[in-house]
Design an enzyme around this catalytic site. Structure first.
Site, PDB file in Angstrom:
ATOM      1  N   LYS A 131       0.826  -1.212   0.000  1.00  0.00           N
ATOM      2  CA  LYS A 131       0.000   0.000   0.000  1.00  0.00           C
ATOM      3  C   LYS A 131       0.859   1.261   0.000  1.00  0.00           C
ATOM      4  O   LYS A 131       0.454   2.278  -0.561  1.00  0.00           O
ATOM      5  CB  LYS A 131      -0.983  -0.018   1.176  1.00  0.00           C
ATOM      6  CG  LYS A 131      -2.040  -1.102   0.992  1.00  0.00           C
ATOM      7  CD  LYS A 131      -3.358  -0.802   1.647  1.00  0.00           C
ATOM      8  CE  LYS A 131      -4.389  -1.804   1.136  1.00  0.00           C
ATOM      9  NZ  LYS A 131      -5.639  -1.790   1.851  1.00  0.00           N
ATOM     10  N   LYS A 213      -3.403 -10.443  -6.571  1.00  0.00           N
ATOM     11  CA  LYS A 213      -4.682 -10.589  -5.870  1.00  0.00           C
ATOM     12  C   LYS A 213      -5.732  -9.633  -6.459  1.00  0.00           C
ATOM     13  O   LYS A 213      -5.401  -8.501  -6.806  1.00  0.00           O
ATOM     14  CB  LYS A 213      -4.440 -10.248  -4.392  1.00  0.00           C
ATOM     15  CG  LYS A 213      -5.617 -10.495  -3.488  1.00  0.00           C
ATOM     16  CD  LYS A 213      -5.321 -10.037  -2.062  1.00  0.00           C
ATOM     17  CE  LYS A 213      -5.577  -8.554  -1.891  1.00  0.00           C
ATOM     18  NZ  LYS A 213      -6.273  -8.183  -0.663  1.00  0.00           N
ATOM     19  N   LYS A 216     -10.328  -4.619  -4.197  1.00  0.00           N
ATOM     20  CA  LYS A 216     -11.407  -3.664  -4.483  1.00  0.00           C
ATOM     21  C   LYS A 216     -10.869  -2.280  -4.814  1.00  0.00           C
ATOM     22  O   LYS A 216     -11.539  -1.488  -5.459  1.00  0.00           O
ATOM     23  CB  LYS A 216     -12.423  -3.617  -3.336  1.00  0.00           C
ATOM     24  CG  LYS A 216     -11.876  -3.227  -1.983  1.00  0.00           C
ATOM     25  CD  LYS A 216     -13.004  -3.125  -0.963  1.00  0.00           C
ATOM     26  CE  LYS A 216     -12.862  -4.058   0.201  1.00  0.00           C
ATOM     27  NZ  LYS A 216     -11.697  -3.835   1.068  1.00  0.00           N
TER      28      LYS A 216
HETATM   29  N1  AQP Z   1      -8.658 -11.458  -3.705  1.00  0.00           N
HETATM   30  C1  AQP Z   1      -9.034 -11.995  -2.562  1.00  0.00           C
HETATM   31  N2  AQP Z   1      -9.195 -13.328  -2.433  1.00  0.00           N
HETATM   32  C2  AQP Z   1      -9.603 -13.872  -1.253  1.00  0.00           C
HETATM   33  N3  AQP Z   1      -9.873 -13.142  -0.159  1.00  0.00           N
HETATM   34  C3  AQP Z   1      -9.735 -11.819  -0.242  1.00  0.00           C
HETATM   35  N4  AQP Z   1      -9.922 -10.826   0.633  1.00  0.00           N
HETATM   36  C4  AQP Z   1      -9.633  -9.635   0.056  1.00  0.00           C
HETATM   37  N5  AQP Z   1      -9.266  -9.834  -1.214  1.00  0.00           N
HETATM   38  C5  AQP Z   1      -9.314 -11.174  -1.440  1.00  0.00           C
HETATM   39  C6  AQP Z   1     -10.407 -11.007   1.988  1.00  0.00           C
HETATM   40  O1  AQP Z   1     -11.527 -10.146   2.157  1.00  0.00           O
HETATM   41  C7  AQP Z   1     -11.583  -9.744   3.523  1.00  0.00           C
HETATM   42  C8  AQP Z   1     -11.789  -8.279   3.620  1.00  0.00           C
HETATM   43  O2  AQP Z   1     -10.652  -7.620   3.114  1.00  0.00           O
HETATM   44  P1  AQP Z   1     -10.354  -6.136   3.568  1.00  0.00           P
HETATM   45  O3  AQP Z   1     -11.433  -5.266   3.106  1.00  0.00           O
HETATM   46  O4  AQP Z   1     -10.131  -6.111   5.017  1.00  0.00           O
HETATM   47  O5  AQP Z   1      -9.011  -5.726   2.925  1.00  0.00           O
HETATM   48  P2  AQP Z   1      -8.034  -6.387   1.919  1.00  0.00           P
HETATM   49  O6  AQP Z   1      -7.642  -7.752   2.353  1.00  0.00           O
HETATM   50  O7  AQP Z   1      -6.920  -5.426   1.705  1.00  0.00           O
HETATM   51  O8  AQP Z   1      -8.999  -6.507   0.640  1.00  0.00           O
HETATM   52  P3  AQP Z   1      -8.912  -5.728  -0.717  1.00  0.00           P
HETATM   53  O9  AQP Z   1     -10.112  -6.093  -1.532  1.00  0.00           O
HETATM   54  O10 AQP Z   1      -7.571  -5.950  -1.346  1.00  0.00           O
HETATM   55  O11 AQP Z   1      -9.093  -4.217  -0.249  1.00  0.00           O
HETATM   56  P4  AQP Z   1      -8.177  -2.976  -0.549  1.00  0.00           P
HETATM   57  O12 AQP Z   1      -8.053  -2.916  -2.037  1.00  0.00           O
HETATM   58  O13 AQP Z   1      -8.920  -1.821   0.053  1.00  0.00           O
HETATM   59  O14 AQP Z   1      -6.878  -3.214   0.139  1.00  0.00           O
HETATM   60  C9  AQP Z   1     -10.300 -10.227   4.187  1.00  0.00           C
HETATM   61  O15 AQP Z   1     -10.576 -11.403   4.925  1.00  0.00           O
HETATM   62  C10 AQP Z   1      -9.404 -10.541   3.030  1.00  0.00           C
HETATM   63  O16 AQP Z   1      -8.481 -11.561   3.320  1.00  0.00           O
END
Ligand code: AQP
Length: 348
Positions: A131, A213, A216
């Site tokens: 990040k 990965k 969002k």
């Molecule tokens: N691509 C993924 N595959 C499986 N699990 C995923 N998670 C996120 N992306 C994937 C799981 O979703 C939950 C919530 O995630 P988060 O919102 O706490 O943050 P993150 O892991 O950083 O998810 P993102 O989508 O990548 O968000 P941004 O882009 O804002 O950083 C967690 O249990 C995560 O493991």
């Protein structure tokens, strides 16, 4: 179940934890439109536990502001994330559903745990490195100490199990280290939690770059399938998904794109990789991509209908948030008081 009116849990809610059940906690950041990665890696699994565990699911809005957010969007997405929890099958009568910033104990314990988390540990966190690279203009202290706040989210509730995707494993390990460190200094205070990582769906990859990965916050809309995408958009995105020059639907270590699509198809249909390979024997990638898109759209359709119904009833969502945060605060304050006493703060 009704709550007791005397001192103890708040009386306005409808659920109360059973002493015989273990405790689950997880959260999702309202930092963007939720993707099928968030769903298959985390939210879809939350519902598995609601009969057998005491469950708390939080919309972690305080984590979301570690990256700059538009305030109106953040508010909208906070409602939406709660509605998506419920539309995915989480019953607010059986799960404590709440918003992180409504329970001040998260920030309060977060500060204490900052003082028990080492600079070197935080520096090694992959998410911080990723990040910071993506947000070079805003490498703020919150982004750096995010894992201590996440440790507080979990440790406040004496949690046994945390269902998350594999990307969060490093943060759970750090949470365990922080809990053990505190327990060693001050005697047993925190339950040391375990992660629950699903066998299939622990890491859904980007459709545009299947070595990465699905996230969002990815700026490329075609890299992600959002839970609220309409059927045509879902099918179009899968048709365009990056694969390789082969044509046989068969998993292989170097075929990241096909492995990812097979994982997604498997999650939505319950079929094994062997069954998928048999189903598409003699058919090309085109047929397979269409089938993945259709399976995904079919699975998301009832969720979307329920989501729109819930979003039309903001007052109800606010009642769920309020009841959830009242009960979560009641539980969290028990742990927080213990921690404050142990570190030497004077009771009010
Ligand atoms: N691509 C993924 N595959 C499986 N699990 C995923 N998670 C996120 N992306 C994937 C799981 O979703 C939950 C919530 O995630 P988060 O919102 O706490 O943050 P993150 O892991 O950083 O998810 P993102 O989508 O990548 O968000 P941004 O882009 O804002 O950083 C967690 O249990 C995560 O493991």
């Amino acid at each position: 179940m009704r709550r007791k009116a005397e001192a103890g849990p708040p009386a306005n809610g409808t659920m109360e934890f059973s002493k015989d059940k273990k405790i689950i906690f997880s959260g999702v950041q309202p930092s963007g439109n939720l993707t099928i990665g968030n769903y298959l890696g985390a939210i879809k699994n939350f519902g598995l536990f609601q009969e057998t565990y005491n469950c708390l699911y939080c919309v972690v809005d305080m984590h979301a502001i570690t990256v700059r957010q538009d305030p109106a969007e953040l508010r909208r997405r906070t409602y939406e994330t709660l509605a998506l929890y419920m539309a995915s099958g989480l019953d607010p009568e059986k799960n404590v559903l709440f918003v992180q910033s409504h329970v001040p104990a998260h920030a309060q314990l977060g500060w204490v745990l900052d003082c028990f988390t080492m600079f070197g540990e935080l520096s090694r966190m992959t998410q911080f490195k990723d990040k910071s690279a993506k947000n070079a203009q805003n490498i703020n202290a919150g982004l750096f100490t995010y894992p201590s706040l996440m440790a507080a989210d979990i440790l406040l509730y004496q949690v046994d199990l945390v269902p998350v995707g594999i990307d969060q494993m490093q943060h759970i390990e750090l949470t365990r280290d922080i809990a053990n460190r505190f327990n060693q200094i001050y005697s047993d205070t925190f339950k040391v939690p375990e992660a629950y990582i699903p066998k299939t769906g622990m890491k859904i990859n980007s459709l545009a770059d299947p070595t990465k990965k699905m996230s969002k916050s990815d700026e490329n809309q075609n890299a992600c399938v959002y839970l609220l995408d309409d059927r045509d958009t879902i099918i179009r995105k899968f048709k365009r998904a990056v694969t390789d020059s082969d044509t046989v639907v068969k998993s292989a270590p170097e075929k990241d794109g096909i492995n990812n699509l097979m994982t997604i198809y498997s999650c939505f249909t319950g079929k094994t990789f062997e069954e998928i390979e048999r189903e598409f024997d003699g058919r090309g990638y085109g047929d397979f991509k269409l089938a993945v898109g259709e399976a995904c759209a079919d699975a998301l359709s009832p969720l979307q209908t329920e989501f729109h119904r819930l979003m039309n009833d903001k007052a109800y969502l606010e009642t769920v948030m309020k009841n959830g945060s009242d009960y979560a605060s009641y539980l969290a304050n028990k742990t927080l008081s213990k921690v404050y006493r142990k570190v030497g703060f004077i009771a009010k």
